[in-house]
Design an enzyme around this catalytic site. Structure first.
Site, PDB file in Angstrom:
ATOM      1  N   SER A 149       0.833  -1.208   0.000  1.00  0.00           N
ATOM      2  CA  SER A 149       0.000   0.000   0.000  1.00  0.00           C
ATOM      3  C   SER A 149       0.872   1.264   0.000  1.00  0.00           C
ATOM      4  O   SER A 149       1.539   1.523  -0.992  1.00  0.00           O
ATOM      5  CB  SER A 149      -0.966  -0.079   1.193  1.00  0.00           C
ATOM      6  OG  SER A 149      -1.876   0.969   1.168  1.00  0.00           O
ATOM      7  N   ASP A 176     -10.404  -4.380  -4.194  1.00  0.00           N
ATOM      8  CA  ASP A 176      -9.746  -3.362  -3.371  1.00  0.00           C
ATOM      9  C   ASP A 176     -10.546  -2.062  -3.483  1.00  0.00           C
ATOM     10  O   ASP A 176     -10.698  -1.521  -4.579  1.00  0.00           O
ATOM     11  CB  ASP A 176      -8.313  -3.159  -3.894  1.00  0.00           C
ATOM     12  CG  ASP A 176      -7.479  -2.266  -2.995  1.00  0.00           C
ATOM     13  OD1 ASP A 176      -8.061  -1.423  -2.287  1.00  0.00           O
ATOM     14  OD2 ASP A 176      -6.245  -2.416  -3.005  1.00  0.00           O
ATOM     15  N   HIS A 192      -8.016  -4.814   0.225  1.00  0.00           N
ATOM     16  CA  HIS A 192      -6.760  -4.064   0.361  1.00  0.00           C
ATOM     17  C   HIS A 192      -5.724  -4.809   1.217  1.00  0.00           C
ATOM     18  O   HIS A 192      -4.545  -4.463   1.185  1.00  0.00           O
ATOM     19  CB  HIS A 192      -7.066  -2.686   0.960  1.00  0.00           C
ATOM     20  CG  HIS A 192      -6.003  -1.651   0.676  1.00  0.00           C
ATOM     21  ND1 HIS A 192      -5.643  -1.272  -0.597  1.00  0.00           N
ATOM     22  CD2 HIS A 192      -5.218  -0.921   1.510  1.00  0.00           C
ATOM     23  CE1 HIS A 192      -4.677  -0.350  -0.540  1.00  0.00           C
ATOM     24  NE2 HIS A 192      -4.404  -0.130   0.724  1.00  0.00           N
TER      25      HIS A 192
HETATM   26  C1  MLT Z   1      -2.869   3.722   2.309  1.00  0.00           C
HETATM   27  O1  MLT Z   1      -3.781   3.374   3.038  1.00  0.00           O
HETATM   28  O2  MLT Z   1      -1.705   3.733   2.685  1.00  0.00           O
HETATM   29  C2  MLT Z   1      -3.234   4.179   0.953  1.00  0.00           C
HETATM   30  O3  MLT Z   1      -4.236   3.422   0.425  1.00  0.00           O
HETATM   31  C3  MLT Z   1      -2.057   4.251   0.055  1.00  0.00           C
HETATM   32  C4  MLT Z   1      -1.269   5.520   0.292  1.00  0.00           C
HETATM   33  O4  MLT Z   1      -1.800   6.447   0.864  1.00  0.00           O
HETATM   34  O5  MLT Z   1      -0.109   5.581  -0.147  1.00  0.00           O
END
Ligand code: MLT
Length: 210
Positions: A108, A158, A189
């Site tokens: 992520s 996701d 996710h």
């Molecule tokens: C996260 O939750 O970290 C996001 O989906 C991805 C990000 O902000 O880089």
């Protein structure tokens, strides 16, 4: 050891001098300990360098600032990606691992900063495993990523990353010359067993232990 390095981090040497080093990059709210157990599942014997993101969002570590979910502070991202790339080089000198055999493994937010390093500092990462990756930015100059191997392991359900965005990231990296595999997992996710199995096979095919 490594006190002069600019990120709080963990380092675990590889089993052999030529072993790849996995640059472990956690998701939002994680830290330098989160991804370490993955090494045993992905590539036992690989080294591990695991920095903690320096940005805090309501107390949660990240690698760069965002303005909202999926909306990134691009100026901050550019600076932080450069800083992370510099850290990899400094850590290779400090710990004496091979700087040409560093493979990013990011989840992520960690995947997004790894992609930014690929796009802004080609050559720092020999490859990357990107779990739940988005397009982090569009670089002003297209990088040359020949000899760079990328696995994007994203998921059909996701809520944060669409199939179109996943395809766009793959296309950007391919246009720059990278060898890109886009793998689809069931689920959302969060990381799944399918991600691990896919990444393990992919890593062993492309970065065999010396
Ligand atoms: C996260 O939750 O970290 C996001 O989906 C991805 C990000 O902000 O880089």
């Amino acid at each position: 050891m490594g006190a002069g390095l600019s990120f709080v981090h963990q380092y675990v040497p590889g089993a052999a001098p030529g072993a790849p080093t996995l640059l472990l990059l956690h998701g939002t709210g994680g830290d330098e300990h989160d991804m370490l157990p993955l090494v045993q599942h992905l590539m036992p014997g690989a080294g591990a360098l695991s920095p903690r993101g320096k940005v805090l969002e309501r107390g949660m570590p990240r690698y760069f600032r965002r303005l909202a979910e999926g909306v990134f502070d691009l100026d901050d991202l550019r600076v932080r990606a450069q800083e992370l790339a510099d850290f990899v080089g400094a850590a290779a000198a400090e710990y004496r691992f091979d700087p040409t055999r560093v493979v990013g493994v990011g989840l992520s937010n960690g995947a997004n900063v790894a992609s930014a390093v690929l796009l802004l500092r080609p050559g720092v990462l020999a490859g990357a495993v990107l779990f739940r990756a988005m397009v982090p930015l569009v670089p002003e100059t297209e990088p040359t990523l020949s000899d760079t191997h990328v696995l994007i392991s994203n998921a059909r359900n996701d809520p944060f990353v669409s199939a179109a965005e996943s395809e766009r990231l793959a296309a950007m990296l391919r246009a720059a010359g990278a060898d890109v595999t886009l793998a689809w997992q069931a689920g959302g996710h969060n990381l799944t067993q399918g991600d691990i199995t896919t990444a393990r096979t992919w890593l062993h095919e492309r970065f065999a232990l010396d």
